[in-house]
Design a protein around this motif. Structure first.
Motif, mmCIF file in Angstrom:
data_model
loop_
_atom_site.group_PDB
_atom_site.id
_atom_site.type_symbol
_atom_site.label_atom_id
_atom_site.label_comp_id
_atom_site.label_asym_id
_atom_site.label_seq_id
_atom_site.Cartn_x
_atom_site.Cartn_y
_atom_site.Cartn_z
ATOM 1 N N SER A 196 33.927 16.502 28.406
ATOM 2 C CA SER A 196 34.296 17.886 28.717
ATOM 3 C C SER A 196 35.741 17.856 29.187
ATOM 4 O O SER A 196 36.030 17.398 30.292
ATOM 5 C CB SER A 196 33.378 18.441 29.813
ATOM 6 N N THR A 197 36.633 18.326 28.348
ATOM 7 C CA THR A 197 38.068 18.116 28.551
ATOM 8 C C THR A 197 38.572 18.620 29.890
ATOM 9 O O THR A 197 39.438 17.996 30.510
ATOM 10 C CB THR A 197 38.858 18.797 27.418
ATOM 11 N N GLU A 314 31.981 22.633 26.401
ATOM 12 C CA GLU A 314 33.087 21.801 25.922
ATOM 13 C C GLU A 314 32.585 20.573 25.164
ATOM 14 O O GLU A 314 33.229 20.129 24.209
ATOM 15 C CB GLU A 314 33.980 21.391 27.095
ATOM 16 N N HIS A 317 31.829 21.864 21.775
ATOM 17 C CA HIS A 317 33.089 22.120 21.066
ATOM 18 C C HIS A 317 33.696 20.807 20.551
ATOM 19 O O HIS A 317 34.219 20.756 19.424
ATOM 20 C CB HIS A 317 34.079 22.816 22.003
ATOM 21 N N ASN A 318 33.611 19.740 21.367
ATOM 22 C CA ASN A 318 34.225 18.463 20.988
ATOM 23 C C ASN A 318 33.446 17.715 19.912
ATOM 24 O O ASN A 318 34.049 17.029 19.076
ATOM 25 C CB ASN A 318 34.351 17.553 22.217
ATOM 26 N N HIS A 319 32.100 17.830 19.915
ATOM 27 C CA HIS A 319 31.297 16.916 19.096
ATOM 28 C C HIS A 319 30.278 17.584 18.173
ATOM 29 O O HIS A 319 29.549 16.890 17.471
ATOM 30 C CB HIS A 319 30.576 15.923 20.013
#
Length: 590
Positions: A196-197, A314, A317-319
């Motif tokens: 989670s950025t 997040e 969203h990333n993966h």
């Protein structure tokens, strides 16, 4: 018949021999590396500089890294075999790993993480769960489980992990070692698989606070500063009430340690939830959108929900693209949460950012440059391996309520071991403002030995945990009464002081404080009785004489009132209130 019986005994003998061999083999594996490592290798530091130049700061130290850090020539596995199969070897080494090697340390391998570094349990069905050296029948905590176990088992001097929602703090607490989560953005994320950025931080583990600090100086690259002692150590009373072990086993350790190290004047108590209610207004907006008529949630519980939503959103969203294309075998909890994570609109994202900014401002304002906030690291002892409690909503909310403070605000936090209770590690966490990393590391260095001494005393104390708990609970009730009194909520203050008296009826201050609230309500007989009880317990309680004098004056007992004010003057000759009251009554009624 005899032949069949003989064959049966042979089979039983072979079976028992096999079990013994397997047990010995298992013990050997556990003894060697506790299941902490995925890959072993050796990355050596550069040669030492020639004198008179100083040697590298981390010379002679070994370390391991969680399997989310890129190492040139190795696949970063992210705790999932399908991820490892579908990704190429890294072409360069993570910036933080390179910095540690350049600093003189030797990297000896990669360690197990929770699947996709997602959970805080430390269990991984693909690579097996590392054995917790401090409590072998319990989970090691995650996501950086292997890195924590490697340090706890003395396999390395320190290790690196990733902390998103507790990935370093929880395993440090569960394995009985030190874990540091730096301020958000203080350490480079280059060459690390993101979870989670906006929450991810690079953290590290050690057993020795000096090693933890040396690693921090290399990674944080902070300028030299004169070491400062904290001016305030704030005990978050409501956070300690979440604990599932006796409160005093943790709270009293930090209180007594602080008093011995810095003096009682440094200590302060705070209801953190109430403080955040007034300082983080965006939480109310979040609650109004999500409550659907539910009873109002506490700020800590709301923060826990915000943190989990941010992480899930997040992470997805990333993966999500990789998950949809590869369709990997994932833990059912991860799969369910990814499916259930609804699309979050831009307005909600903006609200999350506002909450984060307000949280950072609120904690920075509370702590300033020289304050430390003391909270439990996690509310529950480490759950048993395979236990259902770790997946329960209650467990997750209790844990997240504490972990969200640093995760959302971005402040730095260190987990400090405090021995054990019922054979499970106990820990405390200290939080400093965002950017106060060096100050926090210095404070830990200063307090560590004292904290361990007080933890040892608490563990060996002959006083029962019930007695300890009652004393702290009584003090907490008194502090709540004091706050209600300041807020002019007299009846509420009386209720809290009454609770304190029930828990510890031999404390003169509790009776004297309740008398003050009774005076505000005009309950003069009750105030007089409480003051008399306080004086019986403490003949030098000046406030009790003053308050009883006031109550008696209002009841018309002027001679007795004068005597109370005069006695207060004997104890405190410069007390203006006692002097004025005694003179006034003497002129009127003598």
């Amino acid at each position: 018949m005899a032949s069949s019986s003989a064959n049966l005994w042979v089979l039983l003998g072979l079976g028992l021999a096999g079990i013994l061999l397997m047990t010995r083999k298992l013990k050997k594996v556990v003894k060697e590396d506790f299941g902490a490592f995925i890959e072993r290798f050796e990355l050596l530091p550069p040669p030492q500089p020639a004198p008179p130049k100083a040697p590298h700061p981390l010379t002679g130290l070994s370390f391991a890294v969680s399997d989310v850090f890129d190492i040139d020539g190795f696949v970063t596995g992210f705790g999932n075999p399908d991820w490892a199969k579908t990704h190429e070897s890294a072409s360069r080494t993570s910036a933080v790993v390179s910095a540690l090697i350049e600093g003189g340390a030797t990297c000896i391998g990669k360690t197990v993480v929770d699947e996709m570094a997602y959970s805080i349990s430390g269990e991984n069905k693909h690579y097996d769960t590392p054995t917790n050296p401090a409590a072998p029948a319990r989970v090691p905590g995650g996501s950086s489980s292997g890195a924590a176990v490697a340090v706890a088992a003395n396999l390395v001097d320190f290790s690196l992990g990733i902390d998103t929602v507790g990935g370093v703090r929880v395993p440090a607490g569960y394995c009985g070692i030190i874990g540091f989560r730096p301020s958000y953005g203080a350490v480079s994320h280059m060459g690390i698989v993101p979870v989670s950025t906006s929450l991810d931080t690079v953290g590290w583990f050690a057993k020795d606070p000096n090693i933890l600090r040396r690693v921090g100086h290399v990674l944080l690259q902070v300028p030299f500063a004169v070491q400062r002692n904290p001016r305030n150590i704030i005990i978050a009373d409501d956070c300690f009430q979440l604990l599932k072990i006796p409160v005093d086993r943790v709270a009293q350790v930090v209180i007594k340690s602080t008093e011995k190290q810095f003096g009682r004047q440094v200590l302060k108590h705070e209801n953190l939830g109430a403080y955040l209610d007034s300082k983080v207004p965006s939480l109310k907006t979040f609650h109004s959108k999500k409550s659907n008529g539910e009873v109002k949630s506490s700020s800590l519980r709301l923060l826990a929900n915000v943190m989990q939503l941010m992480k899930r959103h997040e992470f997805k969203h990333n993966h999500e693209e990789w998950i949809n294309s590869v369709k990997p075998t994932l833990d059912p909890v991860i799969s369910a949460q990814i499916r259930e994570t609804l699309e979050i609109v831009d307005a909600e994202i903006e609200n999350f950012h506002a909450i984060r900014n307000e949280m950072r401002s609120a904690l920075n304002s509370l702590l300033k440059d020289d304050g430390i906030l003391a909270i439990p690291t996690i509310a529950d002892p480490p759950p048993k391996l395979g236990g259902k409690e770790i997946s329960s909503e209650d467990y997750l909310i209790r844990a997240s309520s504490l972990l969200s403070l640093a995760s959302i605000s971005g402040c730095c936090q260190v987990t400090v071991p405090l021995g054990s209770h019922d054979r499970c590690p106990v820990s405390l966490s200290l939080i400093a403002r965002h950017g106060g990393d060096r100050f926090l590391l210095d404070t830990l260095q200063t307090m560590y030995a004292n904290l361990q001494e007080q933890a040892d005393i608490a563990a060996k104390s002959k006083l029962s945990s019930k007695s300890f708990s009652q004393e702290t609970s009584a003090e907490t009730a008194k502090e709540k009464g004091n706050q209600a009194y300041k807020d002019k909520q007299w009846q509420k203050a009386i209720s809290f002081y009454t609770e304190a008296i029930k828990l510890r009826g031999n404390n003169a201050t509790y009776y004297s404080n309740r008398a003050a609230a009774y005076l505000e309500l005009g309950s003069f007989h009750q105030a007089e009785a409480d003051c008399t009880k306080a004086i019986d317990l403490d003949k030098k309680n000046v406030k009790a004489y003053l308050r009883r004098g006031t109550a008696r004056e209002m009841l018309g007992y002027y001679r007795e009132a004068i005597e109370d004010f005069r006695y207060a003057l004997v104890l405190e000759p410069t007390n203006k209130r006692a002097s004025l009251s005694a003179d006034r009554l003497r002129k009127l009624f003598q």
